[in-house]
Design an enzyme around this catalytic site. Structure first.
Site, PDB file in Angstrom:
ATOM      1  N   HIS A  13       0.874  -1.188   0.000  1.00  0.00           N
ATOM      2  CA  HIS A  13       0.000   0.000   0.000  1.00  0.00           C
ATOM      3  C   HIS A  13       0.905   1.229   0.000  1.00  0.00           C
ATOM      4  CE1 HIS A  13      -3.839   2.177   1.360  1.00  0.00           C
ATOM      5  NE2 HIS A  13      -2.909   3.129   1.229  1.00  0.00           N
ATOM      6  N   HIS A  15       1.625   5.327  -1.668  1.00  0.00           N
ATOM      7  CA  HIS A  15       1.251   6.507  -2.457  1.00  0.00           C
ATOM      8  C   HIS A  15       2.508   7.110  -3.058  1.00  0.00           C
ATOM      9  CE1 HIS A  15      -2.860   6.587  -0.833  1.00  0.00           C
ATOM     10  NE2 HIS A  15      -2.286   6.114   0.260  1.00  0.00           N
ATOM     11  N   LYS A  99      -9.271  -0.346  -6.085  1.00  0.00           N
ATOM     12  CA  LYS A  99      -9.361   0.277  -4.765  1.00  0.00           C
ATOM     13  C   LYS A  99     -10.711   0.947  -4.579  1.00  0.00           C
ATOM     14  CE  LYS A  99      -7.861   1.947  -0.811  1.00  0.00           C
ATOM     15  NZ  LYS A  99      -6.750   2.802  -0.457  1.00  0.00           N
ATOM     16  N   HIS A 136     -10.708   0.985   1.482  1.00  0.00           N
ATOM     17  CA  HIS A 136     -10.485   1.975   2.542  1.00  0.00           C
ATOM     18  C   HIS A 136     -11.674   1.827   3.484  1.00  0.00           C
ATOM     19  CE1 HIS A 136      -8.937   5.862   4.212  1.00  0.00           C
ATOM     20  NE2 HIS A 136     -10.134   5.798   4.749  1.00  0.00           N
ATOM     21  N   HIS A 174      -4.846  -0.783   5.573  1.00  0.00           N
ATOM     22  CA  HIS A 174      -4.418  -0.053   6.774  1.00  0.00           C
ATOM     23  C   HIS A 174      -5.398  -0.169   7.934  1.00  0.00           C
ATOM     24  CE1 HIS A 174      -6.975   2.834   4.752  1.00  0.00           C
ATOM     25  NE2 HIS A 174      -6.042   3.293   3.967  1.00  0.00           N
ATOM     26  N   ASP A 247       1.478   2.587   3.539  1.00  0.00           N
ATOM     27  CA  ASP A 247       0.645   3.776   3.408  1.00  0.00           C
ATOM     28  C   ASP A 247       1.498   5.039   3.516  1.00  0.00           C
ATOM     29  OD1 ASP A 247      -1.629   5.226   2.936  1.00  0.00           O
ATOM     30  OD2 ASP A 247      -2.333   5.186   4.999  1.00  0.00           O
TER      31      ASP A 247
HETATM   32  C1  NCD Z   1      -3.615   8.965   2.034  1.00  0.00           C
HETATM   33  C2  NCD Z   1      -3.141  10.020   1.038  1.00  0.00           C
HETATM   34  O1  NCD Z   1      -2.623  11.063   1.456  1.00  0.00           O
HETATM   35  O2  NCD Z   1      -3.282   9.802  -0.168  1.00  0.00           O
HETATM   36  N1  NCD Z   1      -3.664   9.565   3.329  1.00  0.00           N
HETATM   37  C3  NCD Z   1      -3.634   8.928   4.519  1.00  0.00           C
HETATM   38  O3  NCD Z   1      -3.795   9.583   5.539  1.00  0.00           O
HETATM   39  N2  NCD Z   1      -3.428   7.631   4.609  1.00  0.00           N
HETATM   40  C4  NCD Z   1      -4.910   8.400   1.611  1.00  0.00           C
HETATM   41  C5  NCD Z   1      -5.313   7.140   2.337  1.00  0.00           C
HETATM   42  O4  NCD Z   1      -4.695   6.094   2.194  1.00  0.00           O
HETATM   43  O5  NCD Z   1      -6.295   7.208   3.094  1.00  0.00           O
HETATM   44 ZN    ZN Z   2      -3.213   5.068   1.694  1.00  0.00          ZN
END
Ligand code: NCD
Ligand code: ZN
Length: 351
Positions: A13, A15, A99, A136, A174, A247
């Site tokens: 996971h 970003h 997702k 999510h 998460h 995450d």
């Molecule tokens: C994530 C993001 O910033 O894209 N933020 C987070 O707090 N985890 C989005 C997500 O996974 O919820």
């Molecule tokens: Zn995330």
């Protein structure tokens, strides 16, 4: 000096953002992880297979020379998603998961799902072809307390969906509560969960006691201590349904340090050191490899990485930067508020 050898880890996971931010942060993931599941919540979300292919190319183009790293792409589920496009992306070997963001639940989730009924044709197709759904797991109902949103999501959405489509492979992303752990543990098949680095380390006091600390704010928000302990127990249990999804979610500092700050914690740089420290504290270093390098691959039907890394425990705490500079602004690095001593060493990359 203590050391241990494990397979090279995967991040289930992650970003990576886009443009200058992508370029600035990607090397920190690709230095450590062999593969990662890339979240699709870009400002313009990755909705169709063609978007995923283009995003994949941008990620590969941004990789530093010499880094081997495979991005596994995901599609962002909308109420207009076409099951045929999803299946084509999967058959091409491009799309590894879809997702589901409840609309409004988190960063860039406005195009997400409002009414689960509207995405049932896609979910039914995914169940049929064996394509995993990443969820999510928070309701957005304003009447539900933010600390209860995961538990209520399980009750209102996940349990009915699980019953309706038992063949759908679901990853609860998460997880942050004992309720999440118990839900996954109660399922006999097709269900797993990712656990982040930071949810193993901090609780809601870290965010809110003695001053508000925006760099510990993420979604789902960290919960009380008893939930953190449940997550640590699940991660270190050896149960194959739990695996690492960092995450890691960078935001430029000014967008976090303001009156309405963004959710997301950037951990890519020190994640492995943090997780190793947690496993050492729990007396579970023998289970670390399962959590970071085996369980997730198994759920996603992949072989674990053949390449090995060495983790070396130094006598002196490591020094990680407190912030990194990216072309899209400064990004604060997660501070675990404990000394980190495990460093990773790879044969092919100078560390
Ligand atoms: C994530 C993001 O910033 O894209 N933020 C987070 O707090 N985890 C989005 C997500 O996974 O919820
Ligand atoms: Zn995330």
């Amino acid at each position: 000096m203590q050391s241990l050898v494990t397979r090279r880890p995967d991040d289930w996971h992650l970003h990576l953002r886009d443009g200058a931010m992508l370029e600035g942060i990607l090397p920190h993931s690709s230095a450590n992880f062999a593969r990662a599941l890339i979240m699709p919540n870009l400002v313009r979300p990755v909705i169709r297979s063609v978007d995923a292919a283009a995003y994949r190319n941008r990620i590969v183009a941004a990789l530093p020379i010499g880094h081997s790293f495979e991005p596994f792409m995901t599609l962002y589920l909308t109420e207009a998603t076409d099951p045929t496009d999803v299946e084509a992306g999967f058959r091409d070997g491009l799309v590894c998961a879809v997702k589901l963001y409840p609309a409004g639940a988190t960063t860039n989730s406005d195009s997400g799902v409002r009414e689960i009924e509207r995405v049932m044709p896609v979910l039914e197709r995914m169940a049929k072809i064996g394509l995993p759904l990443c969820v999510h797991g928070e309701v957005t109902d304003p009447a539900v307390d933010i600390f209860d949103r995961e538990a209520v999501f399980i009750e209102r959405l996940l349990l009915p969906l699980r019953e309706r489509l038992p063949e759908l492979r679901i990853v609860m992303e998460h997880i942050t509560t004992k309720d999440g752990v118990d839900f996954v543990a109660s399922q006999t098949k097709n269900t797993a969960a990712t656990i982040t680095t930071h949810h193993l380390i901090i609780n809601r006091n870290t965010v809110l006691a003695g001053g508000i600390r925006p760099h510990y704010y993420c979604l789902p928000i960290v919960k009380r201590e008893s939930h953190r302990l449940s997550l640590r127990a699940a991660a270190t249990s050896g149960d194959r349904r739990f695996f690492l999804g960092t995450d890691s979610a960078p935001h430029a500092d000014p967008t976090k340090e303001c009156a309405c700050g963004c959710a997301g914690i950037f951990t890519a740089i020190n994640t492995i050191s943090c997780v190793a420290e947690v496993f050492e504290q729990e007396g579970a270093l023998d289970r670390l490899e399962g959590f970071i390098a085996i369980n997730g691959a198994a759920f996603y039907g992949r072989s674990p990485n053949e390449e090995r890394i060495t983790l070396i425990r130094d006598a002196e705490p490591l020094k990680f930067p407190t912030k990194i500079e990216t072309g899209a602004g400064m990004v604060t690095v997660f501070d675990p508020q404990m000394p980190l001593r495990w460093r990773t060493k790879r044969a092919d990359i100078a560390t």
